[in-house]
Design a protein around this motif. Structure first.
Motif: not given
Length: 142
Positions: A35-43, A89-96
């Motif tokens: 999809s090419g869609l990413t976002a910053q996600a919090r654990v 509370d770690d921040m990671v890049v996720i794909h959706y």
């Protein structure tokens, strides 16, 4: 149908449900990466489950993530198999994928490895199902 036939049928059903689950998750991950869609996600949470298979302990790392889609929807999802050093509370890049943001993945895009793993597991399940069917037919004659 006697108890033996019921058990053999149940084993085959479990194998089929497992195969469908493997293919479904592989397709969801592939759609998220494509999809090419990413976002910053919090654990939100990180935990480990343990089980013993053939007297061998196995640990599975789980993470729960929170993120906001590009159109402003808040999404939370769980995923297994992430790195053990990823903590709350770690921040990671996720794909959706836009149509299924709750099926997102924090996994690094590796469609070739995903396909290979899925094919190997499907071959193992098919071989095991063939063996179960063979034994079922052989033992049913007694």
């Amino acid at each position: 149908m006697d108890f033996f036939d019921l058990c053999m049928a149940l084993i085959l059903v479990v194998m089929a449900v497992t195969a469908v689950g493997l293919v479904r998750r592989a397709r969801q991950r592939r759609a998220a990466w494509a999809s090419g869609l990413t976002a910053q996600a919090r654990v939100v949470r990180a935990w480990t489950t343990a089980r013993v298979v053939d007297n061998v302990p196995q640990r599975v790392q789980w993470h729960e993530y929170d993120f906001t889609t590009g159109d402003g929807r808040a999404v939370r999802f769980k995923e297994s198999g992430g790195p053990r050093d990823r903590a709350k509370d770690d921040m990671v890049v996720i794909h959706y994928a836009a149509h299924e943001p709750d099926k997102a993945t924090a996994g690094t895009p590796r469609p070739g490895a995903e396909l290979t793993g899925t094919v190997v597991w499907l071959l193992l399940l098919t071989t095991a199902a063939g063996y179960v069917i063979h034994e079922w037919a052989t033992l049913s004659h007694f």
